[in-house]
Scaffold this motif. Sequence first.
Motif, PDB file in Angstrom:
ATOM      1  N   THR A 180       0.805  -1.223   0.000  1.00 22.61           N
ATOM      2  CA  THR A 180       0.000   0.000   0.000  1.00 22.61           C
ATOM      3  C   THR A 180       0.838   1.273   0.000  1.00 22.61           C
ATOM      4  N   GLY A 181       2.156   1.139   0.023  1.00 22.30           N
ATOM      5  CA  GLY A 181       3.006   2.317   0.120  1.00 22.30           C
ATOM      6  C   GLY A 181       3.134   2.780   1.558  1.00 22.30           C
ATOM      7  N   ILE A 182       3.552   4.035   1.730  1.00 21.28           N
ATOM      8  CA  ILE A 182       3.817   4.522   3.078  1.00 21.28           C
ATOM      9  C   ILE A 182       3.663   6.037   3.121  1.00 21.28           C
ATOM     10  N   GLN A 183       3.364   6.535   4.326  1.00 22.99           N
ATOM     11  CA  GLN A 183       3.312   7.975   4.558  1.00 22.99           C
ATOM     12  C   GLN A 183       4.451   8.336   5.499  1.00 22.99           C
ATOM     13  N   PRO A 184       5.536   8.958   4.997  1.00 27.93           N
ATOM     14  CA  PRO A 184       6.696   9.250   5.851  1.00 27.93           C
ATOM     15  C   PRO A 184       6.316  10.051   7.092  1.00 27.93           C
ATOM     16  N   GLY A 185       6.881   9.628   8.238  1.00 22.06           N
ATOM     17  CA  GLY A 185       6.666  10.365   9.479  1.00 22.06           C
ATOM     18  C   GLY A 185       5.378  10.065  10.196  1.00 22.06           C
ATOM     19  N   SER A 186       4.544   9.188   9.635  1.00 20.52           N
ATOM     20  CA  SER A 186       3.243   8.936  10.256  1.00 20.52           C
ATOM     21  C   SER A 186       3.367   8.291  11.627  1.00 20.52           C
ATOM     22  N   GLY A 187       4.454   7.537  11.842  1.00 25.02           N
ATOM     23  CA  GLY A 187       4.622   6.852  13.112  1.00 25.02           C
ATOM     24  C   GLY A 187       4.714   7.781  14.304  1.00 25.02           C
ATOM     25  N   VAL A 188       5.261   8.980  14.094  1.00 26.87           N
ATOM     26  CA  VAL A 188       5.389   9.939  15.187  1.00 26.87           C
ATOM     27  C   VAL A 188       4.529  11.168  14.946  1.00 26.87           C
ATOM     28  N   GLY A 189       3.525  11.040  14.113  1.00 22.27           N
ATOM     29  CA  GLY A 189       2.552  12.102  13.923  1.00 22.27           C
ATOM     30  C   GLY A 189       2.967  13.198  12.960  1.00 22.27           C
ATOM     31  N   ASN A 190       4.091  13.016  12.234  1.00 26.78           N
ATOM     32  CA  ASN A 190       4.511  14.001  11.230  1.00 26.78           C
ATOM     33  C   ASN A 190       4.008  13.559   9.863  1.00 26.78           C
ATOM     34  N   HIS A 191       2.816  13.955   9.515  1.00 29.92           N
ATOM     35  CA  HIS A 191       2.198  13.464   8.290  1.00 29.92           C
ATOM     36  C   HIS A 191       2.714  14.223   7.078  1.00 29.92           C
ATOM     37  N   ARG A 192       3.357  13.479   6.165  1.00 20.97           N
ATOM     38  CA  ARG A 192       3.883  14.033   4.921  1.00 20.97           C
ATOM     39  C   ARG A 192       3.139  13.408   3.751  1.00 20.97           C
ATOM     40  N   ASN A 193       3.443  13.893   2.548  1.00 24.14           N
ATOM     41  CA  ASN A 193       2.810  13.338   1.363  1.00 24.14           C
ATOM     42  C   ASN A 193       3.166  11.868   1.219  1.00 24.14           C
ATOM     43  N   ALA A 194       2.165  11.070   0.874  1.00 24.49           N
ATOM     44  CA  ALA A 194       2.331   9.624   0.816  1.00 24.49           C
ATOM     45  C   ALA A 194       3.151   9.197  -0.390  1.00 24.49           C
ATOM     46  N   LEU A 195       3.840   8.077  -0.234  1.00 23.03           N
ATOM     47  CA  LEU A 195       4.552   7.427  -1.331  1.00 23.03           C
ATOM     48  C   LEU A 195       3.760   6.183  -1.698  1.00 23.03           C
ATOM     49  N   THR A 196       2.947   6.279  -2.725  1.00 22.62           N
ATOM     50  CA  THR A 196       2.071   5.185  -3.138  1.00 22.62           C
ATOM     51  C   THR A 196       2.132   5.028  -4.650  1.00 22.62           C
ATOM     52  N   GLN A 197       1.527   3.953  -5.126  1.00 21.78           N
ATOM     53  CA  GLN A 197       1.473   3.741  -6.566  1.00 21.78           C
ATOM     54  C   GLN A 197       0.680   4.849  -7.248  1.00 21.78           C
ATOM     55  N   GLU A 198      -0.363   5.336  -6.570  1.00 17.37           N
ATOM     56  CA  GLU A 198      -1.187   6.400  -7.137  1.00 17.37           C
ATOM     57  C   GLU A 198      -0.394   7.701  -7.287  1.00 17.37           C
ATOM     58  N   SER A 199       0.469   8.001  -6.336  1.00 19.03           N
ATOM     59  CA  SER A 199       1.205   9.265  -6.368  1.00 19.03           C
ATOM     60  C   SER A 199       2.484   9.196  -7.195  1.00 19.03           C
ATOM     61  N   LEU A 200       3.057   7.987  -7.341  1.00 22.21           N
ATOM     62  CA  LEU A 200       4.334   7.861  -8.038  1.00 22.21           C
ATOM     63  C   LEU A 200       4.238   7.181  -9.397  1.00 22.21           C
ATOM     64  N   GLY A 201       3.143   6.449  -9.624  1.00 25.62           N
ATOM     65  CA  GLY A 201       2.957   5.804 -10.918  1.00 25.62           C
ATOM     66  C   GLY A 201       3.620   4.453 -11.064  1.00 25.62           C
ATOM     67  N   VAL A 202       4.245   3.950 -10.007  1.00 20.87           N
ATOM     68  CA  VAL A 202       4.858   2.619 -10.025  1.00 20.87           C
ATOM     69  C   VAL A 202       4.491   1.896  -8.735  1.00 20.87           C
ATOM     70  N   PRO A 203       4.476   0.563  -8.741  1.00 18.83           N
ATOM     71  CA  PRO A 203       4.161  -0.179  -7.512  1.00 18.83           C
ATOM     72  C   PRO A 203       5.133   0.160  -6.392  1.00 18.83           C
ATOM     73  N   VAL A 204       4.593   0.273  -5.173  1.00 16.42           N
ATOM     74  CA  VAL A 204       5.414   0.620  -4.008  1.00 16.42           C
ATOM     75  C   VAL A 204       5.228  -0.443  -2.930  1.00 16.42           C
ATOM     76  N   ILE A 205       6.318  -1.089  -2.555  1.00 18.00           N
ATOM     77  CA  ILE A 205       6.335  -2.040  -1.444  1.00 18.00           C
ATOM     78  C   ILE A 205       6.985  -1.343  -0.250  1.00 18.00           C
ATOM     79  N   ALA A 206       6.298  -1.313   0.882  1.00 22.21           N
ATOM     80  CA  ALA A 206       6.834  -0.667   2.080  1.00 22.21           C
ATOM     81  C   ALA A 206       7.242  -1.722   3.110  1.00 22.21           C
ATOM     82  N   ILE A 207       8.428  -1.554   3.661  1.00 19.67           N
ATOM     83  CA  ILE A 207       8.935  -2.453   4.698  1.00 19.67           C
ATOM     84  C   ILE A 207       9.267  -1.617   5.925  1.00 19.67           C
TER      85      ILE A 207
END
Length: 307
Positions: free
Chosen positions: A203-230
């Motif tokens: 599903t991709g990832i939203q940088p900083g979400s773990g500590v409440g710093n919500h940034r623009n998401a890195l997803t297939q919809e936003s980048l145009g390529v499949p995104v695997i988040a680990i």
Amino acid sequence: MDNFQMRTDLALEARESISQADSELRGVRVEEYYHEEEDIRVTKVMIDTRNAAKAMGKPMGIYVTMEAPAMVEPDEDYHREISCRLAEEILELLPGADREQSVLVVGLGNREVTADALGPQVVDNLFITRHIMKEYGKAAYNCDKMNQISALEPGVMAKTGMETAEIVKGVVAETAPDALIVIDALAARSTKRLNRTIQITNTGIQPGSGVGNHRNALTQESLGVPVIAIGIPTVVDAATIVGDALEKLLEDGNLEGAQCREKQRLHFAELNNMYMTGKDIDAVIKRVSFTVSEGINIAIGETFAGQ
């Protein structure tokens, strides 16, 4: 514990937090496997509908959680077993894993903050091939097929003045990878899962979400390529620890219910922006980052080697 809003990046914990009345939530499927020899429990949570995604607080997609209690131990053989299992899960989620492709690995986080340095340290140990193949071709590795692996450490906005998504979009547009693998440190609900759990999702990832710093998401919809988040949970919300302690006191009869709720409210207000990690986080991050990098290397760096 109504006054607490426990923060977690793990879909497994979000599923566990759903009340008993909603335990059969439609649109959510759960599969569990236990590999006894390696002592690794794998739980796959699949969110199929928008209603389920809203209830879970997670985007639709597949979330694989690997729980390895001994992952924090300095056992190289055991970490190799985890890496091999991780490689299997990556290949299952990565589209076109059976063909030659270009993969960009992005290590999110702040290298100078140890608990947030997972992504950069994973990048340090990757088997990078894109530049060699651009210069010399596959013959450099004595094989007929080889994935092109490149890596990026975008840093944090306080240093670059740019959103992580802006940097990644620029690199994606220039290098045109077939897929992204993004690594980031996460926040957990349970201290038992701290540094002992790996989550892999498509599903991709939203940088900083773990500590409440919500940034623009890195997803297939936003980048145009499949995104695997680990991700690996390296911090726990301090309010969660306080809440667990108060809950135990309440269960043991050492604190009246109303008194517990009042203390809970006060502590949550004070600790809402505090996060806790282990005292040996330096050594742990070094070990688990190598485990993750080896999993990626096995999955995409060695897939075609020798063929």
